[in-house]
Design a protein around this motif. Structure first.
Motif, PDB file in Angstrom:
ATOM      1  N   ASN A 214      -6.168 -13.074   6.367  1.00 51.21           N
ATOM      2  CA  ASN A 214      -4.955 -12.272   6.198  1.00 51.21           C
ATOM      3  C   ASN A 214      -4.693 -12.288   4.697  1.00 51.21           C
ATOM      4  O   ASN A 214      -3.522 -12.960   4.482  1.00 51.21           O
ATOM      5  N   SER A 548       0.991  -5.284   3.459  1.00 44.94           N
ATOM      6  CA  SER A 548       0.700  -6.578   4.221  1.00 44.94           C
ATOM      7  C   SER A 548       1.964  -7.084   4.563  1.00 44.94           C
ATOM      8  O   SER A 548       2.987  -6.784   3.851  1.00 44.94           O
ATOM      9  N   ASN A 566      -2.415  -5.856   8.398  1.00 49.51           N
ATOM     10  CA  ASN A 566      -3.181  -5.757   6.916  1.00 49.51           C
ATOM     11  C   ASN A 566      -3.925  -4.568   6.993  1.00 49.51           C
ATOM     12  O   ASN A 566      -4.201  -4.267   8.223  1.00 49.51           O
ATOM     13  N   ARG A 568      -6.875  -2.571   4.831  1.00 44.27           N
ATOM     14  CA  ARG A 568      -7.911  -2.834   3.777  1.00 44.27           C
ATOM     15  C   ARG A 568      -8.958  -1.764   3.720  1.00 44.27           C
ATOM     16  O   ARG A 568      -8.895  -0.784   4.559  1.00 44.27           O
TER      17      ARG A 568
END
Length: 805
Positions: A214, A548, A566, A568
């Protein structure tokens, strides 16, 4: 594009007023200032004492400087009383709680007067076990990984909890979309866009490995599965010191599967030699260091048996055998200069070369092996050269932990490959050659600011990357050439990424919160030789936020629950879009795709951790969902038996699972770490359009599978100072686009002993003792299917010695 960049700059300017969390604190520094409550003037030479709350026992103490500032270092977790006294003023006694987040804590101003000033409770942590108190990462010392000492970085990782290895890449929770860092930075040695070179990088210079599932906003947004940070060894002892080591070993101790007829023997009893040297000299304000490593190996790098079946009943059996000789040399040197007590400048350089010679054979037979249709023999001569120059500056403000870091890094990486092929057919034969030159040039600049607060800390920063990779492919055809001469030429990859991040961490005795945001503007341009038969120049740009979030609640002193979120991205790397066909397999050919686009992933996780004096228990429930999933798709053109593996975006995919880790010290002679991971993978139905070598369409139905892994490391303290480790790994069947991967199993063992009054160490270990780790896959396409089993080298025995001086 200008509008997107403007949006990025507006968001970035806003974020600079906000603020990432680094790793778990081992010890804490507490700072503050003391003033008169009447005149507000600073109080120099005031006594500051930290005592244990339960019995008022002295822990540490200091006096304020001329500006009234104080600093207490090396504080461990617990409840304390802070006592401040000064001649002529009433004493102040305040409760301080040291918990689990920051390495530095600012208590602000303490005023001495007639009335005591109430000081808010503060939270920090120093518990050092494998799963950090924030549960965002696991930290593993290679010194404890006895069964993998002395090999490559990839081998050192393969029995770590939560990590699996497939096709030369590490996976976290079933995904290979992992970014690998060295000392917190992407490098050419481990891959800038995606992981690379881990199987040849020696592990002898590594101190520890951090597995970050994470990542916070400070890290690049790349890598949906997480980040692996390789922390290199570096000594700061006074005077001259160092370490020298030598490891040697043998692999492929016996033949697991005999060759198909008419080809050269496969490697057996392959030697490995790894000498290493690290030197360090520290005197006054200057520390110099030098690290040298050389890893020479012979390996049976590939030994894949494939059975292809076509819808017209044709069956082709083949074997791709690759005997590899590799020599990987790395050297790193640098200097740390403490310009003053508050300023540090580090300048370092790295030079590395990797020489690879592959001698391969690939015969193709009919179903009963009575007729050889073709023999493909090749020699690959590859040299990779890496040069890096780095400068880093750190300024520490008066307040402990308040600092500014700036760094600049330049990398040059050359990939020089030459391939020589003999194509032997029943009626004729031919020889082809091609040469590839790729020069990667990367410039990175970063600026990071950290400010401790009374209830946590604020971090913010900026990063700029400019990356250019010109490539040139020259085909030299011989008689009866099979090369696609119109697919050669030049191409240039250009990447520009400015990014800003901010992270704010708040903590009380029961609650922790971490909120971060990273803004990235990305511009990718891929210019292609206009004479290429299929592909044209392409590119994309975007401005995207990557938030985040972590929220943790402490259930007493030993239990904690955390929630993570999160977002990404996985951007296509240059190799993923490279337009040149790769002929290391004569009839299953890999080709890139310039039209490939980024894969965006959102992930959520709920974690729980319990600690006690004999170990810990950690568990997590996680869910990831990706849009634009990137993967290779196997397809064929009607009338052509050749299969082409081409990267495509296949749509949506999902990964949901449960992970648990139990770490226990059973007695002084035995401890264990047990890791289990069960997950469900889903790949939605998709349709893709391939352009190479001719336009064609492939569709696949939705796929689902339950998979996972189990790993257990058993650690033994034996007689006469010997430590031993026995590790087992089982990987469950899993799905991949168009197919599935069967289960696998391996058993590793090792032992080490400290000798020469603790200065020397002797070790011996063995990987895949039973020689059972075979990677297989089943693939189905339109008009064909194939089954492959790779009996490449996985069994290695090593012995090594190191000496510290």
């Amino acid at each position: 594009m200008l509008l997107r960049f403007s949006r990025f700059m507006f968001c970035a300017s806003f974020m600079l007023t906000c603020g990432m969390a680094s790793g778990q604190a081992v010890s804490v520094t507490i700072s503050g200032s003391v003033k008169s409550g009447i005149s507000r003037a600073a109080l120099p030479f005031a006594n500051v004492v930290l005592k244990a709350e339960k019995d008022s026992a002295f822990v540490t103490g200091t006096v304020t400087d001329e500006a009234g500032m104080f600093r207490l270092t090396g504080v461990k977790p617990g409840n304390y009383l802070l006592e401040v006294t000064s001649v002529g003023y009433a004493a102040s006694v305040k409760p301080v709680f040291v918990g689990s987040v920051s390495e530095f804590l600012d208590l602000g101003t303490i005023e001495l007067g007639e009335a005591a000033q109430t000081l808010a409770e503060v939270t920090i942590d120093g518990k050092a076990n494998e799963v950090s108190s924030k549960m965002d990462r696991k930290v593993f010392s290679l010194n404890d990984n006895v069964s993998q000492v002395g090999g490559s970085v990839l081998q050192a990782m393969q029995n770590l909890p939560g990590i699996t290895v497939q096709d030369g890449k590490v996976q976290l929770r079933g995904s290979d979309k992992v970014i690998v860092l060295m000392d917190g930075k992407q490098t050419a040695l481990t891959g800038f866009g995606s992981q690379a070179g881990l199987d040849n990088l020696p592990a002898s210079a590594i101190d520890k490995i951090e597995v970050i599932t994470n990542p916070s906003a400070k890290y690049d947004a790349n890598g949906n599965a997480g980040i692996i940070n390789i922390v290199m060894k570096k000594s700061r002892k006074e005077g001259f010191n160092g370490k020298v080591g030598l490891t040697t070993g043998l692999g492929a101790l016996w033949v697991r599967k005999e060759n198909l007829p008419t080809i050269r023997p496969q490697y057996t009893a392959t030697p490995k030699v790894n000498p290493s040297l690290s030197l360090n000299y520290r005197r006054n304000k200057v520390n110099t260091f030098l690290q040298l490593d050389n890893l020479y190996t012979q390996t049976l790098n590939k030994n894949e048996f494939v059975t292809r079946t076509y819808t017209d009943g044709t069956i082709i059996r083949s074997q791709l055998k690759r005997n590899r000789n590799t020599n990987f040399f790395t050297s790193k040197a640098g200097i740390d200069w403490n310009i003053s007590d508050d300023d540090l400048l580090t300048v370092s350089g790295l030079f590395g070369t990797e020489k690879i010679l592959d001698r391969g054979d690939q015969p193709f037979f009919n179903a009963d092996l009575t007729k050889r249709n073709r023999l493909w023999k090749f020699l690959e001569d590859e040299l990779k050269t890496t040069v890096m120059a780095t400068a880093a500056y750190q300024h520490k403000f008066k307040q402990a932990g308040h600092q500014l870091n700036a760094g600049v890094n330049y990398t040059f990486h050359r990939e020089d490959e030459k391939y020589f092929y003999d194509n032997i057919l029943p009626v004729n034969s031919g020889t082809d050659t091609f040469k590839l030159i790729a020069d990667e040039k990367v410039f990175d600049f970063n600026l990071d600011y950290v400010r401790p607060l009374r209830y946590g800390r604020l971090e913010t920063g900026f990063k700029l990357r400019n990356r250019v990779i010109p490539t040139d492919m020259v085909y030299v055809p011989g008689p009866n050439s099979v090369l696609d001469l119109q697919a050669g030429g030049w191409a240039t990859y250009r990447e520009l990424i400015p990014a800003l991040y901010g992270n704010y961490i708040f903590e009380t005795q029961k609650l922790e919160a971490e909120l971060g945001l990273r803004m990235e503007y990305v511009k990718i341009k891929y210019d292609v030789n206009p004479d290429h038969r299929t592909y044209k120049s392409d590119g994309y740009d975007y401005t995207q936020p990557f938030p985040s979030f972590r929220l943790s609640y402490k259930l007493g002193d030993n239990n904690k629950v955390s929630v993570f979120y999160n977002r990404r991205v996985d951007r296509p790397n240059e190799r993923d879009i490279r337009i040149f066909p790769k002929y290391d397999d004569a009839e299953i050919i890999k080709v890139g795709n310039p039209a490939l686009r980024p894969q965006f992933t959102n992930s959520v996780e709920l974690g729980f951790k319990h600690t006690d004096g004999n170990g810990y228990f950690y568990s997590a429930i996680y869910h990831r969902f990706a849009k634009g999933t990137m993967t290779r798709i196997s397809s064929m053109v009607p009338g052509d038996p050749i299969i082409y593996n081409i990267f495509q975006n296949t749509g949506r995919s999902y990964n949901t699972g449960i992970e648990a880790v139990v770490d226990r010290k059973v007695s002084g002679a035995y401890s264990f770490n047990l890791n289990g991971n069960i997950y469900r993978n889903q790949i939605d139905a998709f349709t893709v359009h391939n352009l190479y070598p001719e336009p064609n369409t492939f569709s696949a139905d939705k796929q689902t599978a339950i998979s996972g892994s189990v790993k257990m490391n058993n650690n033994f303290r034996l007689v006469r100072g010997w430590d031993a480790q026995l590790s087992g790994t089982w990987l469950a069947p899993d799905i991949i686009p168009q197919g599935k991967v069967p289960s696998r199993f391996s058993l590793d063992a090792g032992a080490k002993k400290s000798i020469q009054h603790g200065k020397g160490e002797l070790f011996v270990n063995a990987n895949d003792i039973l020689n059972t780790m075979v990677t297989a896959r089943e693939i189905k396409g339109d008009g064909f299917s194939y089954i492959s089993k790779d009996y490449n080298e996985t069994q290695v025995i090593r012995i090594g010695y190191s000496y510290k001086f």
